[in-house]
Design a protein around this motif. Sequence first.
Motif, PDB file in Angstrom:
ATOM      1  N   ASN A   1      54.766  83.400  77.826  1.00  0.00           N
ATOM      2  CA  ASN A   1      55.324  84.305  79.023  1.00  0.00           C
ATOM      3  C   ASN A   1      56.475  83.913  80.048  1.00  0.00           C
ATOM      4  OD1 ASN A   1      52.688  85.875  78.689  1.00  0.00           O
ATOM      5  ND2 ASN A   1      51.681  84.244  79.686  1.00  0.00           N
ATOM      6  N   GLY A   2      57.048  82.808  79.192  1.00  0.00           N
ATOM      7  CA  GLY A   2      58.197  82.082  80.051  1.00  0.00           C
ATOM      8  C   GLY A   2      58.007  81.781  81.413  1.00  0.00           C
ATOM      9  N   VAL A   3      56.981  81.126  81.503  1.00  0.00           N
ATOM     10  CA  VAL A   3      56.672  80.361  82.782  1.00  0.00           C
ATOM     11  C   VAL A   3      55.981  79.141  82.641  1.00  0.00           C
ATOM     12  CG1 VAL A   3      54.717  80.664  84.616  1.00  0.00           C
ATOM     13  CG2 VAL A   3      55.845  82.861  83.672  1.00  0.00           C
ATOM     14  N   VAL A   4      56.187  78.107  83.880  1.00  0.00           N
ATOM     15  CA  VAL A   4      55.830  77.002  83.860  1.00  0.00           C
ATOM     16  C   VAL A   4      55.122  76.900  85.350  1.00  0.00           C
ATOM     17  CG1 VAL A   4      56.041  74.412  84.555  1.00  0.00           C
ATOM     18  CG2 VAL A   4      57.422  75.585  82.636  1.00  0.00           C
ATOM     19  N   GLU A   5      53.725  76.571  85.439  1.00  0.00           N
ATOM     20  CA  GLU A   5      52.996  76.484  86.732  1.00  0.00           C
ATOM     21  C   GLU A   5      52.469  75.298  86.840  1.00  0.00           C
ATOM     22  OE1 GLU A   5      51.154  80.616  87.957  1.00  0.00           O
ATOM     23  OE2 GLU A   5      50.683  80.235  85.888  1.00  0.00           O
ATOM     24  N   ILE A   6      52.793  74.689  88.062  1.00  0.00           N
ATOM     25  CA  ILE A   6      52.074  73.233  88.520  1.00  0.00           C
ATOM     26  C   ILE A   6      51.471  73.122  89.926  1.00  0.00           C
ATOM     27  CG2 ILE A   6      52.817  70.941  89.087  1.00  0.00           C
ATOM     28  CD1 ILE A   6      55.316  71.360  87.496  1.00  0.00           C
ATOM     29  N   ALA A   7      50.288  72.941  89.943  1.00  0.00           N
ATOM     30  CA  ALA A   7      49.538  72.824  91.113  1.00  0.00           C
ATOM     31  C   ALA A   7      49.221  71.668  91.529  1.00  0.00           C
ATOM     32  CB  ALA A   7      48.202  73.580  90.956  1.00  0.00           C
ATOM     33  N   GLY A   8      48.709  71.487  92.768  1.00  0.00           N
ATOM     34  CA  GLY A   8      48.282  69.869  93.358  1.00  0.00           C
ATOM     35  C   GLY A   8      49.497  68.961  93.606  1.00  0.00           C
ATOM     36  N   LEU A   9      50.568  69.780  94.083  1.00  0.00           N
ATOM     37  CA  LEU A   9      51.757  68.970  94.641  1.00  0.00           C
ATOM     38  C   LEU A   9      51.723  68.869  96.047  1.00  0.00           C
ATOM     39  CD1 LEU A   9      54.718  70.910  92.520  1.00  0.00           C
ATOM     40  CD2 LEU A   9      53.861  68.466  92.326  1.00  0.00           C
ATOM     41  N   ASP A  10      52.051  67.701  96.390  1.00  0.00           N
ATOM     42  CA  ASP A  10      52.255  67.226  98.119  1.00  0.00           C
ATOM     43  C   ASP A  10      53.155  68.285  98.566  1.00  0.00           C
ATOM     44  OD1 ASP A  10      50.098  65.409  98.060  1.00  0.00           O
ATOM     45  OD2 ASP A  10      51.708  63.687  97.572  1.00  0.00           O
ATOM     46  N   VAL A  11      53.170  68.375 100.135  1.00  0.00           N
ATOM     47  CA  VAL A  11      54.413  69.160 100.617  1.00  0.00           C
ATOM     48  C   VAL A  11      55.515  68.250 100.472  1.00  0.00           C
ATOM     49  CG1 VAL A  11      55.165  69.512 103.084  1.00  0.00           C
ATOM     50  CG2 VAL A  11      52.749  70.109 102.246  1.00  0.00           C
ATOM     51  N   GLY A  12      56.751  68.905 100.534  1.00  0.00           N
ATOM     52  CA  GLY A  12      57.927  68.105 100.163  1.00  0.00           C
ATOM     53  C   GLY A  12      58.950  68.856  99.284  1.00  0.00           C
ATOM     54  N   HIS A  13      60.175  68.229  99.238  1.00  0.00           N
ATOM     55  CA  HIS A  13      61.309  69.007  98.503  1.00  0.00           C
ATOM     56  C   HIS A  13      61.365  68.501  97.017  1.00  0.00           C
ATOM     57  CE1 HIS A  13      62.643  70.172 102.525  1.00  0.00           C
ATOM     58  NE2 HIS A  13      62.696  68.886 102.894  1.00  0.00           N
ATOM     59  N   TYR A  14      61.401  69.598  96.166  1.00  0.00           N
ATOM     60  CA  TYR A  14      61.586  69.315  94.645  1.00  0.00           C
ATOM     61  C   TYR A  14      62.498  69.958  93.865  1.00  0.00           C
ATOM     62  CZ  TYR A  14      56.655  67.771  95.680  1.00  0.00           C
ATOM     63  OH  TYR A  14      55.345  67.170  95.933  1.00  0.00           O
ATOM     64  N   GLN A  15      62.749  69.588  92.576  1.00  0.00           N
ATOM     65  CA  GLN A  15      63.636  70.474  92.026  1.00  0.00           C
ATOM     66  C   GLN A  15      63.134  70.475  90.290  1.00  0.00           C
ATOM     67  OE1 GLN A  15      67.482  67.646  91.216  1.00  0.00           O
ATOM     68  NE2 GLN A  15      67.266  68.270  93.184  1.00  0.00           N
ATOM     69  N   PHE A  16      63.591  71.436  89.823  1.00  0.00           N
ATOM     70  CA  PHE A  16      63.426  71.566  88.352  1.00  0.00           C
ATOM     71  C   PHE A  16      64.832  71.385  87.742  1.00  0.00           C
ATOM     72  CE2 PHE A  16      59.452  74.275  88.937  1.00  0.00           C
ATOM     73  CZ  PHE A  16      58.661  73.579  88.204  1.00  0.00           C
ATOM     74  N   VAL A  17      64.897  70.710  86.571  1.00  0.00           N
ATOM     75  CA  VAL A  17      65.846  70.347  85.800  1.00  0.00           C
ATOM     76  C   VAL A  17      65.816  70.803  84.638  1.00  0.00           C
ATOM     77  CG1 VAL A  17      67.795  68.670  85.093  1.00  0.00           C
ATOM     78  CG2 VAL A  17      66.808  68.588  87.362  1.00  0.00           C
ATOM     79  N   GLU A  18      66.594  71.777  84.116  1.00  0.00           N
ATOM     80  CA  GLU A  18      66.366  71.990  82.568  1.00  0.00           C
ATOM     81  C   GLU A  18      67.004  71.093  81.800  1.00  0.00           C
ATOM     82  OE1 GLU A  18      67.026  76.034  79.777  1.00  0.00           O
ATOM     83  OE2 GLU A  18      68.427  75.739  81.383  1.00  0.00           O
ATOM     84  N   THR A  19      66.219  70.529  80.660  1.00  0.00           N
ATOM     85  CA  THR A  19      66.613  69.682  79.544  1.00  0.00           C
ATOM     86  C   THR A  19      66.884  69.972  78.325  1.00  0.00           C
ATOM     87  OG1 THR A  19      64.229  69.066  79.129  1.00  0.00           O
ATOM     88  CG2 THR A  19      65.327  67.654  80.905  1.00  0.00           C
ATOM     89  N   LYS A  20      66.272  71.302  77.989  1.00  0.00           N
ATOM     90  CA  LYS A  20      66.513  71.949  76.695  1.00  0.00           C
ATOM     91  C   LYS A  20      66.333  73.377  76.854  1.00  0.00           C
ATOM     92  CE  LYS A  20      64.263  72.387  72.239  1.00  0.00           C
ATOM     93  NZ  LYS A  20      62.882  72.984  72.063  1.00  0.00           N
ATOM     94  N   ALA A  21      67.438  74.284  76.478  1.00  0.00           N
ATOM     95  CA  ALA A  21      67.281  75.701  76.667  1.00  0.00           C
ATOM     96  C   ALA A  21      66.524  76.138  75.410  1.00  0.00           C
ATOM     97  CB  ALA A  21      68.757  76.162  76.591  1.00  0.00           C
TER      98      ALA A  21
END
Length: 185
Positions: free
Chosen positions: A126-146
């Motif tokens: 479906n073109g989606v990545v979902e992640i649960a259980g993360l602590d409060v804070g600042h994050y970033q996704f970085v694409e490694t392969k198109a």
Amino acid sequence: KKAAKDGTKLPNASFNLQKADGTFVKSVTTGVDGTVTVDHLLAGDYQFIETKAPKGYELDAKPVEFTIMRNQKDTLYLTKINKAIKGSVRLEKRDSQSKKLLTGASFNLLDDQGKIIKKDLVTDKNGVVEIAGLDVGHYQFVETKAPKGYELDASPVNFTLDKDSSNVAVTKFDTSTPVVPHKAE
């Protein structure tokens, strides 16, 4: 007042101090050192009830009960532990022109220090990545392969999880790779 994960002292937690029968005595809030002091209590049974958790932590209204004895000289030290709020993120990978969801893109999830938390997260059918259980804070996704037929865009997708937005959605757009015609010789 301490954090469950690492024992960090937590300011700005509010409590009602009550007698054991629920009679209100006073409201108190932890200071920058995560503590509150109440002096001159009469002998009897009491309880602290948390009314406001520190930012980024779950409210725990379970009473912290204690007893003051007649002629007590020693100070009682009580501890209340809070669990951090957990959050989730949903990343959608889309074509920059058609906005169609794209499968097969790989990402790393990094924390605010640039440390990789999760590697090789691939967008599903479906073109989606979902992640649960993360602590409060600042994050970033970085694409490694198109995805196949698209250009890699390694510019980060930043997001923040906090007590007001613990479930967020972000989108990353990719541009398709231009097709270069071959010349016949």
